[in-house]
Scaffold this motif. Structure first.
Motif, short mmCIF file in Angstrom:
data_model
loop_
_atom_site.label_atom_id
_atom_site.label_comp_id
_atom_site.label_asym_id
_atom_site.label_seq_id
_atom_site.Cartn_x
_atom_site.Cartn_y
_atom_site.Cartn_z
N MET A 84 0.83 -1.20 0.00
CA MET A 84 0.00 0.00 0.00
C MET A 84 0.86 1.25 0.00
SD MET A 84 -3.19 -0.42 -0.27
CE MET A 84 -4.13 0.92 0.43
N GLY A 112 3.33 3.68 -7.40
CA GLY A 112 2.11 3.31 -8.11
C GLY A 112 2.22 1.97 -8.83
N ILE A 122 -6.14 -4.00 -4.76
CA ILE A 122 -6.67 -2.64 -4.90
C ILE A 122 -6.80 -2.29 -6.38
CG2 ILE A 122 -4.55 -1.22 -4.87
CD1 ILE A 122 -5.94 0.61 -2.90
N TYR A 153 -10.38 -1.28 -7.90
CA TYR A 153 -10.48 0.01 -8.58
C TYR A 153 -11.03 -0.17 -9.99
CZ TYR A 153 -9.25 4.41 -10.77
OH TYR A 153 -9.31 5.59 -11.45
N ALA A 157 0.55 8.74 -10.95
CA ALA A 157 -0.56 8.41 -10.04
C ALA A 157 -0.25 7.17 -9.23
CB ALA A 157 -1.82 8.18 -10.86
N ARG A 158 -0.71 7.17 -7.99
CA ARG A 158 -0.63 5.97 -7.15
C ARG A 158 -2.05 5.54 -6.86
NH1 ARG A 158 0.72 6.57 -2.33
NH2 ARG A 158 1.39 4.47 -1.92
N ILE A 159 -2.37 4.35 -7.29
CA ILE A 159 -3.73 3.84 -7.12
C ILE A 159 -4.03 3.65 -5.64
CG2 ILE A 159 -3.34 1.35 -7.17
CD1 ILE A 159 -5.52 1.22 -9.32
N GLN A 160 -2.97 3.58 -4.81
CA GLN A 160 -3.18 3.41 -3.37
C GLN A 160 -3.61 4.70 -2.70
OE1 GLN A 160 -0.34 2.72 -5.11
NE2 GLN A 160 0.92 1.21 -4.05
N PHE A 203 -6.25 9.75 -5.97
CA PHE A 203 -6.51 9.14 -7.26
C PHE A 203 -7.97 8.72 -7.37
CE2 PHE A 203 -6.11 5.45 -10.21
CZ PHE A 203 -5.63 6.15 -11.30
N TRP A 204 -8.47 8.12 -6.29
CA TRP A 204 -9.87 7.69 -6.26
C TRP A 204 -10.79 8.91 -6.29
CZ3 TRP A 204 -11.67 2.42 -5.06
CH2 TRP A 204 -10.63 1.49 -5.08
N THR A 243 -11.13 10.21 -9.77
CA THR A 243 -11.98 9.31 -10.55
C THR A 243 -13.45 9.53 -10.24
OG1 THR A 243 -10.22 7.69 -10.29
CG2 THR A 243 -12.33 6.89 -11.11
N PHE A 275 -16.83 10.83 -12.38
CA PHE A 275 -18.06 10.06 -12.53
C PHE A 275 -19.27 10.86 -12.05
CE2 PHE A 275 -15.75 5.77 -12.49
CZ PHE A 275 -15.95 5.60 -13.85
N ILE A 278 -20.36 13.34 -14.64
CA ILE A 278 -21.03 12.70 -15.78
C ILE A 278 -22.45 12.26 -15.40
CG2 ILE A 278 -20.96 10.73 -17.36
CD1 ILE A 278 -17.87 10.85 -17.10
N ILE A 279 -22.55 11.58 -14.25
CA ILE A 279 -23.86 11.06 -13.86
C ILE A 279 -24.82 12.21 -13.56
CG2 ILE A 279 -25.10 9.61 -12.21
CD1 ILE A 279 -22.52 7.99 -11.89
N LEU A 304 -29.66 5.41 -13.13
CA LEU A 304 -28.69 6.41 -12.69
C LEU A 304 -28.96 6.83 -11.24
CD1 LEU A 304 -28.26 8.70 -15.81
CD2 LEU A 304 -26.75 6.92 -14.95
N LEU A 321 -27.34 4.27 -9.29
CA LEU A 321 -25.87 4.30 -9.45
C LEU A 321 -25.25 5.49 -8.71
CD1 LEU A 321 -23.37 3.10 -10.95
CD2 LEU A 321 -23.83 4.75 -12.76
N VAL A 342 -21.82 6.27 -5.84
CA VAL A 342 -20.81 7.20 -6.36
C VAL A 342 -20.73 8.43 -5.47
CG1 VAL A 342 -20.22 8.72 -8.29
CG2 VAL A 342 -20.93 6.38 -8.73
#
Lengths: 288, 457
Positions: free
Chosen positions: A246, A250, A257, A261, B134-137, B141-142, B145, B149, B152-153, B208, B211, B215
């Motif tokens: 974690m 990246g 995860i 994701y 970017a680090r997805i951890q 980053f989340w 994202t 969303f 858009i929604i 939607l 959804l 979100v």
């Protein structure tokens, strides 16, 4: 303008008064203070070590008058020996003007050892370490694999005693050496036997380096014994940076995860695309 | 409802499209927004030129007014989900006239939330690095994202119920500029009002609406994790997710009440947004504010009871120290007092409800400041000889200008949407007044014939 000159003169006076204040003011009590231990060769040598760490850069080697700071007294000069050992101790402890005090840096005992070292240059001193000639001892070490014992035997090139010499045993570590026992004294044959602990970590093959040397190199010389031996426990070195964590970069993200994701992103995107597709379906079903 | 009689379709269409043509006084509002935006742009030019040196941000307080407003914008935007989705799915009827207002707030504010992050960057031209490295951890980053969303929604949830209204606009807005008519044409998607088309729109809206709940919860939970995923005093909390979400509903609902009041009066549609709606919204606010009060009690009493070292200085700064005045104004004036007032019917009338909501929104804004700044004033690690300037933070004029620009931009988006499209879905209002789809289709066709008759000579 007059004011500026006046204040400049005043400032000068003030600054020079600091110099005046830098006289030693030592009470009788301090002067008569005695060292807790009698001066001895061993203590003076210990003091020498500390002197070489903290004092020599300014004061130079006693009697040589080679200090970098001209105002720092040559501590081997006649003029200095008027001081009592109490005074010397006080000066080292408290410092004066440019010279810092060493109360925080050295322990009480260490400061006395420095005093002992300096005073060994006093012509009246009973101890004279300048005449010590390092005897060339040799260390022979036998490592017994069967019971992991270290047998160190010392011998000397002249007829000096080889008993009662303190020996130290280390294992080389990343930062410095790890003593595996307290210093051990040699017996009458100049031999000392030490059991090697079973729980010292070695490398992946259990290899580690054993070091045997004298406790006091000033007295006994710098001879030492070093050898690699597979007596340690086996250590698997794991490069944690190459693992998926974690806290990693990246590209080293854990799979779970990444899975969650992209699972979410794909799920939401498909749902949105479905609704957008429905929008364009509206035109097709207009006649139904 | 004050007017229980069913309205005719002609009246509904007329009432709801009239404000889109009548711009009396509108120019002053636009000039006001433009001035605020220009002032902000000048400040932002300075910030681009000199860097974040134009702000009061420093080594310690590196998140200040901008990040506080970021949370405020995200929070306010969540009301779209609460009203059109949660209440809509529960089958609550009175939301029909205000659902689109909530959706407009959602679009305007969530878009600006993304922009405020860029405003907080000293080197915005390096924005791409955020994605390249970017680090997805990382929660950031989340966050990026999920904000995307949500935009858009929200846009789709705004667009879908708009489609059945487009024929009404096409017919009634013939005297309007060409570009407006082009927009309406583009958004019609071949709508003729057939049963199958209604089925598709309703089903898509439902998909939607479902959804957007995870979100929206995700967007604000992740926003709270930007804070809670660090071990810092004041942020190191396990309830930060629900704490933020409940606070978001307070900010958003209050913002909707203010907009309801303004639109009701400027658009002269008091028969549509009635006193009943203010009453219901005030009651909804009581509910969400009580939930938020509950989370506040947990968030402050639990550490205050234990007074762990480190927490003690933070709690003291809030309760009785440097931030005490703002803290208690926010907690009492922006939360406790409004909750109590809304319990009494006279305060749920339109004007008092709007005034109280203004206090709630201002409180909500500074609440984010209270969450962000006091934690940063204390060093993360033991430190000596810290310059006094590090531990002091009050936003500069430049920061305020840029923040107000962001708020003005959000309001500008809401204004444009409210001026281009009916403030509430004509077709749903018609349904509520017992008008069938068939009647609506006939109405549209008649109108069309009328227009054609006019055009022929």
């Amino acid at each position: 303008m007059k004011n500026i000159i006046t204040s400049a003169i005043f400032t000068l006076l003030l600054v020079s008064s600091f110099g005046v204040k830098a006289q030693w003011e030592i009470s009788e009590e301090v002067k008569n203070k005695k060292a807790p231990n009698e001066i001895s060769q061993e203590l003076a040598l210990k003091g020498k070590k500390l002197y070489n760490q903290a004092c020599v850069s300014c004061h130079g080697t006693p009697t040589q008058a080679d200090g970098l700071l001209p105002t720092a007294t040559d501590l081997g000069s006649d003029k200095y020996f008027d001081r009592t050992e109490g005074e010397a101790y006080f000066q080292i402890t408290e410092g004066m003007a440019a010279m810092p005090g060493f109360a925080d840096k050295f322990s009480d005992e260490e400061r006395w050892n420095i005093v002992h070292f300096i005073r060994s240059y006093n012509p009246e001193s009973t101890v004279d370490i300048s005449s010590i000639k390092t005897i060339n001892y040799k260390i022979d070490v036998k490592l017994n694999d069967s019971d992991k014992s270290i047998v160190a035997t010392i011998s000397a090139d002249s007829s000096v005693t080889v008993s009662g010499v303190k020996m130290e045993f280390f294992v080389k570590r990343y930062f410095g050496n790890l003593p595996i026992t307290a210093p051990v004294v040699t017996n009458e044959e100049g031999t000392v036997t030490v059991a090697f602990p079973n729980d010292i970590p070695g490398d992946a093959h259990g290899d580690l380096e054993i070091i045997v040397k004298f406790e006091n190199s000033d007295l006994h010389g710098t001879a030492e014994f070093r050898k690699n031996v597979a007596w340690g426990t086996h250590t698997e070195y794991v490069d944690i940076l190459s693992q998926r964590t974690m806290w990693g970069v990246g590209s080293k993200a854990p799979w779970w995860i990444i899975g969650i994701y992209f699972g979410i992103v794909i799920g939401v995107t498909l749902t949105i695309l479905y609704v957008v597709f429905q929008l364009f379906l509206l035109k097709k079903v207009r006649n139904k | 409802m004050s007017n229980t009689e069913n309205k005719s379709l002609g009246k509904i269409v007329n009432d709801l499209t009239r404000p889109l043509k009548n711009h009396k006084g509108f120019i002053f509002w636009i000039i006001f927004l433009a001035l605020v935006i220009i002032n902000g742009l000048v400040a932002y030019y300075g910030q681009l030129k000199i860097g974040l040196g134009t702000t009061a941000l420093s080594d310690y307080v590196s998140w200040g007014l901008y990040i506080s407003s970021f949370i405020f914008f995200v929070a306010t935007a969540l009301v779209g989900m609460l009203i059109s989705s949660v209440l809509g799915l529960l089958g609550i009827k009175w939301i029909t006239p205000i659902a689109r207002i909530a959706e407009m707030v959602a679009i305007g504010f969530v878009m600006l939330a993304g922009i405020v992050i860029i405003l907080d960057m000293g080197r915005p031209e390096r924005l791409l690095n955020v994605f390249v490295h970017a680090r997805i951890q990382s929660p950031i980053f989340w966050d990026a994202t999920v904000v995307t969303f949500y935009v858009i929604i929200s846009l789709l949830l705004f667009l879908l119920p708009l489609i059945p209204d487009i024929p009404f606009l096409k017919k009634t807005m013939t005297d309007q500029p060409k570009w407006k008519q082009l927009i309406y044409k583009m958004l019609s998607f071949g709508w003729v009002g057939s049963e199958e088309q209604y089925k598709i729109v309703k089903r898509s809206m439902r998909i939607l609406a479902i959804l957007i709940i995870p979100v929206a919860l995700g967007i604000h939970t992740v926003t709270s994790w930007l804070f809670a995923m660090t071990p810092r005093i004041g942020w190191d909390s396990t309830i930060f997710g629900p704490y933020y979400v409940s606070g978001a509903f307070v900010a958003g609902s209050a913002a909707v009440v203010i907009l309801m009041y303004v639109i009701r009066n400027t658009y002269k549609i008091k028969d549509y947004i009635t006193e009943m709606h203010f009453d219901k919204m005030a009651k909804l606010l009581v509910l969400v504010m009580l939930v938020y009060v509950y989370f506040n009690i947990n968030e402050y009493i639990v550490p205050a009871y234990k007074m762990k070292s480190g927490d003690d200085a933070h709690i003291f700064a809030l309760f009785a120290g440097h931030f005490a005045l703002m803290f208690w104004l926010v907690q009492i004036g922006g939360l406790l007092l409004p909750t109590v007032l809304f319990l009494f019917k006279p305060f749920r009338k339109p004007l008092p409800a709007m005034l109280i909501s203004i206090a709630v929104v201002i409180g909500a804004f500074f609440k984010r400041y209270i969450i962000t700044v006091p934690t940063l004033v204390h060093s993360n690690f033991p430190a000596d000889n810290v310059p006094a300037s590090y531990t002091e933070y009050w936003p500069t004029f430049s920061e305020w200008s840029i923040t107000f620009m962001a708020i003005a931009l959000a309001l500008l988006i809401v204004t444009i949407l409210a001026k281009l499209f009916p403030i509430m879905p004509i077709w749903e209002v018609a349904h509520d007044n017992g008008i069938s789809n068939h009647e609506m289709n006939l109405f549209i066709e008649n109108k069309q014939e009328d227009n054609e008759e006019v055009e022929i000579p």
